[in-house]
Scaffold this active site. Structure first.
Site, PDB file in Angstrom:
ATOM      1  NE  ARG A 151     -17.270  -1.153   6.602  1.00 22.77           N
ATOM      2  CZ  ARG A 151     -15.830  -1.498   6.960  1.00 22.77           C
ATOM      3  NH1 ARG A 151     -15.542  -2.057   8.027  1.00 22.77           N
ATOM      4  NH2 ARG A 151     -15.038  -0.883   6.294  1.00 22.77           N
ATOM      5  N   GLY A 211      -5.523   0.181   5.592  1.00 21.73           N
ATOM      6  CA  GLY A 211      -4.266  -0.217   5.901  1.00 21.73           C
ATOM      7  C   GLY A 211      -3.474   1.001   6.031  1.00 21.73           C
ATOM      8  CB  ALA A 212      -4.175   4.557   6.294  1.00 26.93           C
ATOM      9  CG  ASP A 334      -7.267   7.132  13.042  1.00 28.95           C
ATOM     10  OD1 ASP A 334      -7.114   7.114  11.674  1.00 28.95           O
ATOM     11  OD2 ASP A 334      -7.680   6.361  13.787  1.00 28.95           O
ATOM     12  CD1 TRP A 424     -16.949   0.566  11.446  1.00 33.03           C
ATOM     13  CD2 TRP A 424     -18.896  -0.389  10.808  1.00 33.03           C
ATOM     14  NE1 TRP A 424     -17.490  -0.549  12.615  1.00 33.03           N
ATOM     15  CE2 TRP A 424     -18.667  -1.119  12.190  1.00 33.03           C
ATOM     16  CE3 TRP A 424     -20.091  -0.759  10.361  1.00 33.03           C
ATOM     17  CZ2 TRP A 424     -19.408  -1.959  12.714  1.00 33.03           C
ATOM     18  CZ3 TRP A 424     -20.853  -1.584  10.751  1.00 33.03           C
ATOM     19  CH2 TRP A 424     -20.695  -2.317  12.004  1.00 33.03           C
TER      20      TRP A 424
HETATM   21 CA    CA Z   1      -7.633   5.425  10.331  1.00 29.97          CA
END
Ligand code: CA
Length: 708
Positions: A151, A211-212, A334, A424
Site C-alpha cells: 500500500r 496474518g491473523a 473478523d 483498507w
Molecule cells: Ca482479518
C-alpha cells in the site's frame, strides 16, 4: 453478475489465501551496513511537522501525519476540471493487485507496486529513475489472505522505506534505489506478511504485519531509521503466561483471555493503520481480529480478548502502552479495527477537540479523544445487525446475540460480513467542508461454527460458505450482496450528508482537495471519478482501462497541480478481470493518451471428455473447496489474479497437472507445491471436478461483464 456470485467473489477476495504454502526460504538476517545517502527525499522532522506549509509535496502515506488525505492545492476546481487530462503514465511490471499511494517529494514520485517493488519517477515527465525489486520468493504469494499487494512507502532523511511481503523492512537510497539496510521483522517460517505502508517519525520506522487468519500473534515494531536496529516492539495479544509477559500491558491483556489461547496464536494483526500524532508523541494503531475468528475456540470461557479489535496508543519513543479503545470485546466476525486512523481538530459542543476517527469493517464510525482514547461518537454508517448501539459511558457495544454464530447450532447471518463496510481503502477528511469521505460498502454473510477448524491453512473455526439457507429463514430481512457508496459523512453528528451509490461491492480510495474536488473511482466501469466535495455532484470521469482501488495524491511543480493515481489489479468485492497496472498522472491541459486497449484475452474452454465417475467428481469438488477455491475461485472460475483453471490445458494431462500441483514447477509465480498435502489420487479427483466445471462453462452462454 448474480448477487450470490458477487458475495462469494467478495468473500474469496478477502480470504484469498491458503493455496498451499511451504517452508521458509530465507534466513533471518542482521541489518546490513549503512551506505551514504543523498539529498533525494530529504524529509526531516521539521518538514513533516510543517507539512501544511508545503502543500506542493505529498511526503507521507496519508498526506501528512494527520492521515487526512487532504490536499491544500486548489488549482483544479469543479469549474475547470473538464480540462483535466493525462500528463503522463507509466506501466508497472506486474498486473497483480495494486493498492499503493505514491509519495511526491521534491520532484520525484516514489510508488510501490505488487510484490513490494518500488519505482521512482521524475514527477514532471514520468521518466523512470530507478526500480527496486526485493525479489520475494514466489511461494510467499500463497501465504497471505488478499494478494501480494503493497500500500505504500515512507520517506526520511534521504531514504525510502518499504515493508516487503515476506516480512522484511528495507531502507532504500532515495537517489538510486539501492538497499541501505534490510532487516527481517517476522518469523518467516510462519504465515506473516507485510502489505501496509511504514510510517516514520523521530528517526524511527513503524511497521506492523498481517496474518491473523492463520496461526499468528500480532505486534507492531519500531526500527531505527538509519541502521535498521529494532527500537521497540509492542505485542497486540498476550503470549503464554508461563513464558513471562513482555510488558505490564500484556499482563493486563492476559486477564481478558481464557483457556490456552496462545496455542492458537491469538491474532491481533496491525495490517494497515498506523498514525503518528506529533501533538501527543503517541503512535496510534489499529488491531485486527482474534485468531481463530471463532471467539469460543480461542478463549473458551469468554473474555474481552485484549487488544483484538482495538485502537491502541503507545509512546512513540519507547513503545510503552498509553491507552486503548476496544471497539468490540470478544469479537467473532473478523471486524478488524485496522482501518485508517485520521486525526483532526474538530469543534464539538463549542469546544475544539483533538480527535482520532475511524470507520471500520464493522460498519461503525468511531470518534475518540486522540489524547485519552475516550469514545466521543459511535454510530453506524451502513446497516448493521450485530449491535444496537454503544454505551458512551463505558465505551462498550450492546451486542445482538442473534448475530452471534457461536451461540447457534446452524448458520447465523451477520451484517456486514467479513469483507466489511470499510476496509483498507483510504478515506479522506476535508477541514474545509468538515466532512469525512468514506468508501462504504454494504454486505452480509452467514457464518457457521466449525468445531474442527477450517480447510486449507486457515485458522478460523468457522465456515462462511454453505449457510445460504439462513437467508431464506422466516423473518430474515438482510439481503445477500450489497451496494457500494461514496459516502460524505458529518463526523460530529454521525450523519450522511450526501452519497453516490452503485450496485457493486468494490471500494476505491478517496482524496479531497481545497479545490472542492473529491477524487475516487469505479472499478466496474474502470473510471477515475471526481465529485464536488460539498454536494456530491459528479463532475469528471476518465476511462482508465484498468481496475482501481488505491487512493490518489495531489502535488504541484512549476505552478501546476498534478493528480497521481495507481490503477490496476483488483479490489475485493467487485468484478475482476486482468487489466493494465499503471501509474496515471493528470494535470489541467494534459494531452497524453493511453495506447489502444489491447483486450486481455483468455484461452477458450477446451476441456477433455470427462474421464471419471460422478462420485469421483464430487470428491474432487470437496477437495477443491478445501485446497484451491480460496485462490482460484468458485468452481475454478478465476477472479483475475489467478488462472481460470477451467481454461487450463493442464486438464488434459494428469502428469502435467501434477507437475504444477505436486511438483511445484510454478512456485516462482506463487503456485506453491501441494506435495505432502494432496495425493496423486486426490489431484486426479480435483482435475475431474475441474473438467466437469469446464464442460459446464463451455456449454453455457457467456454473461456480459457488468458495466458494459
Ligand atoms: Ca482479518
Amino acid at each position: 453478475m448474480p448477487k450470490n456470485l458477487n458475495v462469494l467473489s467478495g468473500l474469496l477476495a478477502l480470504l484469498l489465501a491458503g493455496c498451499g504454502g511451504s517452508e521458509a526460504p530465507a534466513p533471518a538476517g542482521e541489518p546490513t551496513a549503512a551506505v551514504a545517502t543523498t539529498t533525494f527525499a530529504n524529509v526531516t522532522r521539521d518538514r513533516l511537522l510543517n507539512a501544511a506549509a508545503e502543500p506542493d509535496q505529498w511526503m507521507t502515506y496519508g498526506g501528512s501525519y494527520n492521515e487526512q488525505r487532504f490536499s491544500a492545492l486548489s488549482q483544479i476546481t469543479p469549474d475547470n476540471i473538464s480540462q483535466l487530462g493525462l500528463a503522463w503514465f507509466a506501466d508497472f511490471s506486474t498486473n497483480r493487485g495494486q493498492e499503493s499511494t505514491p509519495l511526491m517529494i521534491d520532484g520525484v514520485l516514489y510508488v510501490s507496486q505488487s510484490w513490494s517493488k518500488v519505482n521512482a519517477y521524475d514527477a514532471r515527465t514520468g521518466a523512470l529513475l530507478w526500480e527496486y525489486d526485493p525479489k520475494v520468493a514466489g511461494e510467499f504469494g500463497a501465504r497471505g489472505c488478499c494478494d501480494v499487494v503493497n500500500r505504500g512507502v515512507a520517506a526520511w532523511n534521504g531514504k525510502i522505506y518499504v515493508g516487503v511481503y515476506d516480512g522484511r523492512l528495507v531502507a532504500l537510497d532515495a537517489a538510486t534505489g539501492r538497499e541501505v539496510w534490510s532487516t527481517v521483522t517476522t518469523d518467516q517460517s510462519k504465515f506473516y506478511t507485510i502489505t501496509g505502508a511504514p510510517r516514520v517519525a523521530n528517526g524511527k520506522v513503524f511497521i506492523g504485519n498481517a496474518g491473523a487468519e492463520y496461526l499468528y500473534r500480532g505486534y507492531v515494531s519500531a526500527y531505527d531509521a538509519e541502521t535498521g536496529a529494532l527500537a521497540w516492539r509492542f505485542y497486540t495479544v498476550p503470549g503464554n503466561p508461563a513464558a513471562g509477559f513482555e510488558s505490564p500491558a500484556m499482563e493486563m491483556a492476559a486477564k481478558t483471555w481464557s483457556g490456552n489461547w496462545w496455542e492458537k496464536g491469538g491474532g491481533g494483526s496491525t495490517w494497515d493503520a498506523i498514525t503518528y500524532d506529533p501533538r501527543t508523541n503517541l503512535v496510534l494503531f489499529g488491531v485486527g481480529n482474534g485468531a481463530p475468528w471463532n471467539a469460543k475456540a480461542r478463549s473458551p470461557q469468554g473474555g474481552d480478548n485484549l487488544f483484538t479489535v482495538s485502537v491502541v496508543a503507545v509512546d512513540a519513543d519507547t513503545g510503552e502502552y498509553r491507552w486503548h479503545f476496544q471497539e468490540i470485546p470478544e469479537e467473532e466476525w473478523d471486524f478488524d479495527a485496522v482501518q485508517q486512523i485520521t486525526l483532526a481538530d474538530i469543534e464539538i459542543n463549542g469546544a475544539t477537540r483533538h480527535v482520532a476517527m475511524q470507520a471500520t469493517k464493522s460498519g461503525y464510525y468511531y470518534m475518540m479523544d486522540a489524547t485519552t482514547g475516550q469514545l466521543l461518537v459511535a454510530d453506524n454508517f451502513v446497516p448493521v445487525n450485530w449491535t444496537t448501539g454503544y454505551d458512551l459511558a463505558t465505551g462498550r457495544p450492546v451486542i445482538n446475540d442473534g448475530a452471534r454464530y457461536t451461540l447457534a447450532e446452524g448458520p447465523r447471518i451477520a451484517q456486514p460480513g467479513p469483507v466489511g463496510a470499510h476496509s483498507w481503502h483510504p478515506m479522506a477528511y476535508s477541514p474545509l467542508t468538515g466532512l469525512l469521505y468514506i468508501p462504504a460498502r454494504e454486505s452480509s454473510i452467514a457464518y457457521t461454527v466449525n468445531p474442527n477448524g477450517s480447510p486449507g491453512n486457515f485458522n478460523l473455526n468457522v465456515n462462511f460458505t454453505g449457510g445460504d439457507a439462513a437467508y431464506d429463514e422466516p423473518g430474515n430481512t438482510i439481503p445477500r450482496g450489497g451496494s457500494t457508496k461514496v459516502l460524505a459523512w458529518d463526523p460530529v453528528r454521525a450523519q450522511e450528508v450526501w452519497s453516490s451509490e452503485r450496485p457493486t461491492g468494490a471500494s476505491v480510495g478517496m482524496q479531497v482537495t481545497a479545490g472542492n474536488v473529491l477524487f475516487t473511482g469505479n472499478p466496474v466501469t474502470q473510471e477515475l471519478l471526481a465529485f464536488r466535495a460539498d454536494n456530491g455532484e459528479q463532475i469528471w470521469s476518465y476511462r482508465i482501462q484498468a481496475g482501481i482501488s488505491a487512493g490518489s495524491i495531489s502535488y504541484a511543480l512549476d505552478g501546476e497541480q498534478y493528480l497521481a493515481q495507481v490503477v490496476g489489479g483488483q479490489s475485493p468485492g467487485g468484478y475482476y478481470a486482468p487489466t493494465y497496472a499503471r501509474l496515471l498522472v493528470f494535470k489541467l491541459g494534459g494531452t497524453a493518451t493511453l495506447p489502444p486497449n489491447a483486450e486481455f484475452t483468455q484461452a477458450p474452454f477446451a476441456p477433455p471428455e470427462q474421464f471419471a465417475t460422478p462420485e469421483f467428481v464430487a470428491a474432487g469438488a470437496t477437495l477443491y473447496g478445501g485446497a484451491c477455491a480460496i485462490c482460484h475461485g468458485d468452481g475454478g472460475a478465476s477472479r483475475g489474479m489467478f488462472p481460470d483453471l477451467r481454461r487450463s490445458p493442464l486438464l488434459h494431462s494428469q502428469q502435467a497437472f501434477d507437475q504444477v500441483v505436486l511438483g511445484g514447477i510454478r512456485q516462482d509465480r506463487g503456485m506453491a507445491s501441494f506435495d505432502g498435502k494432496l495425493t496423486p489420487a486426490e489431484t486426479d479427483s480435483i482435475r475431474a471436478y475441474l473438467v466437469d466445471r469446464a464442460i459446464v462453462a463451455r456449454d453455457t452462454p457467456p454473461l456480459a461483464p457488468p458495466g458494459q
